[in-house]
Design an enzyme around this catalytic site. Structure first.
Site, PDB file in Angstrom:
ATOM      1  N   GLY A   1       0.940  -1.043  -0.025  1.00  0.00           N
ATOM      2  CA  GLY A   1       0.721  -0.379  -0.116  1.00  0.00           C
ATOM      3  C   GLY A   1       1.232   0.677   0.281  1.00  0.00           C
ATOM      4  O   GLY A   1       0.778   2.371   0.091  1.00  0.00           O
TER       5      GLY A   1
ATOM      6  N   ASP B   1       8.757   3.835  -8.627  1.00  0.00           N
ATOM      7  CA  ASP B   1       8.239   3.214  -9.001  1.00  0.00           C
ATOM      8  C   ASP B   1       8.525   2.815 -10.624  1.00  0.00           C
ATOM      9  O   ASP B   1       7.411   2.916 -10.830  1.00  0.00           O
ATOM     10  CB  ASP B   1       7.424   2.178  -8.085  1.00  0.00           C
ATOM     11  CG  ASP B   1       6.807   0.625  -7.867  1.00  0.00           C
ATOM     12  OD1 ASP B   1       7.868   0.436  -8.847  1.00  0.00           O
ATOM     13  OD2 ASP B   1       6.502   1.115  -7.472  1.00  0.00           O
TER      14      ASP B   1
HETATM   15  N1  ATP Z   1      -5.914  -0.130   3.397  1.00  0.00           N
HETATM   16  C1  ATP Z   1      -6.398  -0.260   2.268  1.00  0.00           C
HETATM   17  N2  ATP Z   1      -7.378  -1.456   2.503  1.00  0.00           N
HETATM   18  C2  ATP Z   1      -8.242  -1.529   1.394  1.00  0.00           C
HETATM   19  N3  ATP Z   1      -7.136  -1.848   0.022  1.00  0.00           N
HETATM   20  C3  ATP Z   1      -6.317  -1.094   0.459  1.00  0.00           C
HETATM   21  C4  ATP Z   1      -5.551  -1.028   1.658  1.00  0.00           C
HETATM   22  N4  ATP Z   1      -3.925  -0.180   0.754  1.00  0.00           N
HETATM   23  C5  ATP Z   1      -3.583  -0.265  -0.167  1.00  0.00           C
HETATM   24  N5  ATP Z   1      -5.270  -1.537  -1.088  1.00  0.00           N
HETATM   25  C6  ATP Z   1      -5.461  -1.512  -1.815  1.00  0.00           C
HETATM   26  O1  ATP Z   1      -3.771  -2.915  -2.056  1.00  0.00           O
HETATM   27  C7  ATP Z   1      -3.473  -2.758  -3.581  1.00  0.00           C
HETATM   28  C8  ATP Z   1      -2.231  -2.552  -3.427  1.00  0.00           C
HETATM   29  O2  ATP Z   1      -2.151  -0.444  -3.169  1.00  0.00           O
HETATM   30  P1  ATP Z   1      -0.675  -0.313  -3.954  1.00  0.00           P
HETATM   31  O3  ATP Z   1      -0.890  -0.318  -5.188  1.00  0.00           O
HETATM   32  O4  ATP Z   1      -1.078   1.173  -2.999  1.00  0.00           O
HETATM   33  O5  ATP Z   1       0.775  -0.662  -3.293  1.00  0.00           O
HETATM   34  P2  ATP Z   1       2.283  -0.659  -3.360  1.00  0.00           P
HETATM   35  O6  ATP Z   1       2.831  -1.116  -2.196  1.00  0.00           O
HETATM   36  O7  ATP Z   1       1.805   0.858  -3.857  1.00  0.00           O
HETATM   37  O8  ATP Z   1       2.795  -1.390  -5.006  1.00  0.00           O
HETATM   38  P3  ATP Z   1       3.486  -2.140  -5.254  1.00  0.00           P
HETATM   39  O9  ATP Z   1       4.799  -1.961  -4.656  1.00  0.00           O
HETATM   40  O10 ATP Z   1       2.653  -2.633  -6.558  1.00  0.00           O
HETATM   41  O11 ATP Z   1       3.911  -0.618  -6.098  1.00  0.00           O
HETATM   42  C9  ATP Z   1      -4.580  -1.555  -4.584  1.00  0.00           C
HETATM   43  O12 ATP Z   1      -5.280  -1.601  -4.888  1.00  0.00           O
HETATM   44  C10 ATP Z   1      -4.969  -0.493  -3.226  1.00  0.00           C
HETATM   45  O13 ATP Z   1      -5.879  -0.185  -3.628  1.00  0.00           O
END
Ligand code: ATP
Length: 410
Positions: free
Chosen positions: A98, A123
């Site tokens: 997230g 990223d």
């Molecule tokens: N608290 C939460 N509740 C529900 N869904 C969430 C929550 N936090 C993140 N998500 C969902 O999880 C998925 C991944 O989130 P995000 O893209 O922010 O992660 P990331 O760590 O940036 O991923 P990556 O490493 O692929 O860049 C997205 O679909 C996002 O909407």
């Protein structure tokens, strides 16, 4: 519509789950999901239950405790938002936890609090556009629609940035120079260049190189007048492994480029006459200047990472043993590199429920184990823990990010 509904329902339960110091207990009278459920349905069901239940919530049984025991108290959002001097926030952690959602939510919150804000993605996966539900691609500043004050996004294209870097260095350490030097009997100098492993670095660049170059590119942008308006800059960084390599790269590149430039100076006098005959002197000088600029920027990046007044690295994780272990290693490496880290966001925590089904009960137990692990982890226990609930729908668009931001950033 569904998103708004989910958000409204969560807002109704917000007082129950928003505090970073609240312990999530099973004492709330919320129905659990039936045995035949899919995870997505399950969380919609949970939030539906939250909105439809008429039973008074026994707030007394809702224990308040500090989950992490910070050694020193870390100021909250008031402190993050105060002052007009520029501040940088870097959000990093394991893939998919997230990071983008948390970074975007922080950017929206800064903008809504009066800061002209820039959110940058380094990223290669680039999920900023998906997170904001707006097209922010193109490697240029793009205004984000929705917040009260200016918010811009920038998705750096590491491929393009690396290509520029490769072109600049090829002229100094690549095959063109090697052929040229060999022809003049100066092959041993090329061998010395080879020892710097720069060629290898460019042929099979480690993942962190993209990131380093991307951030160096951002530094280049930031030198320009166009960017001077931004008082808060939020980085959505690539997953942990990239970040760790990135931390050591500025030193490595600084040293390598420094050596190349020195070597170049040494041979400059011996070869200048010949080079001018071949008409290459000017190109060589231009390439050297470009390298020198890259090196200066690398030094700035290194300084920026360690500037406790201007920079903070926020680790984002989820309550699983694997993610916590990785966060612990990330925290140790950041400390070793003197990068300021104060906060740990534990995202996607199951919202409270009165009668867990087997799956939810197991999941909750598993999450509690991971939260306990954080408390007992020598690297993580001292960080201020911020808990963010698992929301029943994907967090996309400015209103959803604002909602998430109001839970996380207090
Ligand atoms: N608290 C939460 N509740 C529900 N869904 C969430 C929550 N936090 C993140 N998500 C969902 O999880 C998925 C991944 O989130 P995000 O893209 O922010 O992660 P990331 O760590 O940036 O991923 P990556 O490493 O692929 O860049 C997205 O679909 C996002 O909407």
């Amino acid at each position: 519509m569904q998103l708004l509904l989910g958000i409204q329902q969560l807002m109704a339960s917000h007082t129950l789950i928003s505090s970073s110091s609240l312990r999530i207990t099973n004492s709330m009278p919320i129905k659990c999901v039936p045995s035949s459920f899919t995870p997505t349905k399950a969380f919609s069901f949970l939030s539906l239950s939250l909105s439809t239940t008429t039973t008074t919530i026994p707030t007394k049984s809702f224990q308040v405790r500090s989950v992490a025991a910070p050694t020193e108290s870390v100021a909250g959002f008031d402190d993050m938002v105060s002052g007009t001097q520029r501040k940088y926030y870097m959000l990093g952690g394991k893939g998919g936890v997230g990071k983008t959602s948390c970074a975007a939510s922080l950017a929206v919150k800064f903008a809504n609090n009066g800061h002209p804000t820039l959110v940058v993605s380094t990223d290669p996966a680039h999920s900023l556009s998906d997170s904001f539900a707006q097209d922010l691609t193109g490697g240029q500043l793009v205004p984000v629609e929705g917040p009260d004050y200016p918010l811009f996004a920038l998705e750096i294209n590491p491929e393009k940035a690396r290509e520029e870097f490769r072109n600049a260095t090829k002229k100094n350490g690549g095959t063109g120079v090697k052929d040229f030097m060999d022809g003049m009997g100066l092959g041993m100098i090329v061998e010395q260049l080879g020892e710097l492993k720069l060629g290898e670095l460019l042929d099979t660049p480690p993942p962190g190189l993209d990131e380093a170059i991307a951030i160096s590119k951002v530094m280049q942008f930031l030198e320009s007048q166009e960017y001077s308006m931004f008082t808060r800059i939020v980085f959505d960084t690539a997953p942990t492994g990239h970040t760790l390599r990135l931390l050591s790269l500025p030193d490595f590149l600084d040293a390598s480029i420094g050596k190349i430039l020195k070597l170049r100076q040494k041979i400059a006098s011996a070869t200048s006459a010949i080079k001018s005959v071949f008409g290459q002197e000017e190109t060589q000088q231009a390439a050297a200047d470009k390298l020198e600029k890259l090196r200066e920027r690398m030094i700035k990046v290194r300084e920026l990472f360690r500037d406790t007044d201007a920079t903070e690295f926020v680790i984002v994780t989820i309550p699983t043993v694997m993610a916590v272990s990785e966060s612990s290693r990330l925290s140790a490496s950041l400390k070793k590199e003197n990068v300021p880290v104060k906060r740990l966001i534990v995202n996607q925590i199951l919202p409270p429920s009165a009668s867990d089904c087997k799956f939810c009960a197991m999941k909750r137990k598993d999450q509690m184990r991971a939260l306990d692990m954080i408390q007992n982890d020598p690297e993580l226990a001292s960080l201020t823990m911020i808990q963010a609930p698992l929301v029943d729908v994907e967090i996309r668009g400015v209103p959803a990010l604002k909602f998430l931001g109001d839970i996380i950033w207090k």
